[in-house]
Design a protein around this motif. Structure first.
Motif: not given
Lengths: 79, 79
Positions: A52-63
């Motif tokens: 979950a932490a990895a997904e949240a981080r990658v979403r932040e990178m996308c944004e």
């Protein structure tokens, strides 16, 4: 953890790169090719070990960087 | 028929675009990002109605235009 990001143009957004490819295919004799849409796949290694932490981080990178959210959609896959 | 082509760099081939993204992510404060590899996804409509014929045609398009087979691999999906 390995993550994969699919970045695609939003529906209705013109894809000049796709149009160029379609024309080139026609010039090479490939008739009857309809719409061509080109997207990106970004594979990256992140330090997080929790999914979950990895997904949240990658979403932040996308944004912030990986996708232009005005004209692009993105989907995150954690492998 | 709708086809999707995944074009990725062969293993061992340097990915300057991926490196640039990795550096930019670092500059934005995303520490601990490992290797970044960037590929393309090309979605296109082909006139063929037979799956095998459509796949063969799209493979031919990959060999001639969509992928640089010296440094890239491609995978064809017929939807």
């Amino acid at each position: 953890m390995k993550a994969r990001v699919h970045v695609t143009l939003k529906t209705g957004v013109l894809d000049p790169q796709g149009e160029a490819v379609r024309h080139s295919l026609g010039a090479l004799g490939f008739e009857g090719v309809g719409e061509v849409r080109i997207g990106k796949v970004i594979e990256l290694e992140v330090a997080e070990t929790d999914r979950a932490a990895a997904e949240a981080r990658v979403r932040e990178m996308c944004e912030k960087l990986l996708a232009n959210t005005v004209i692009e959609n993105y989907a995150v896959e954690i492998a």
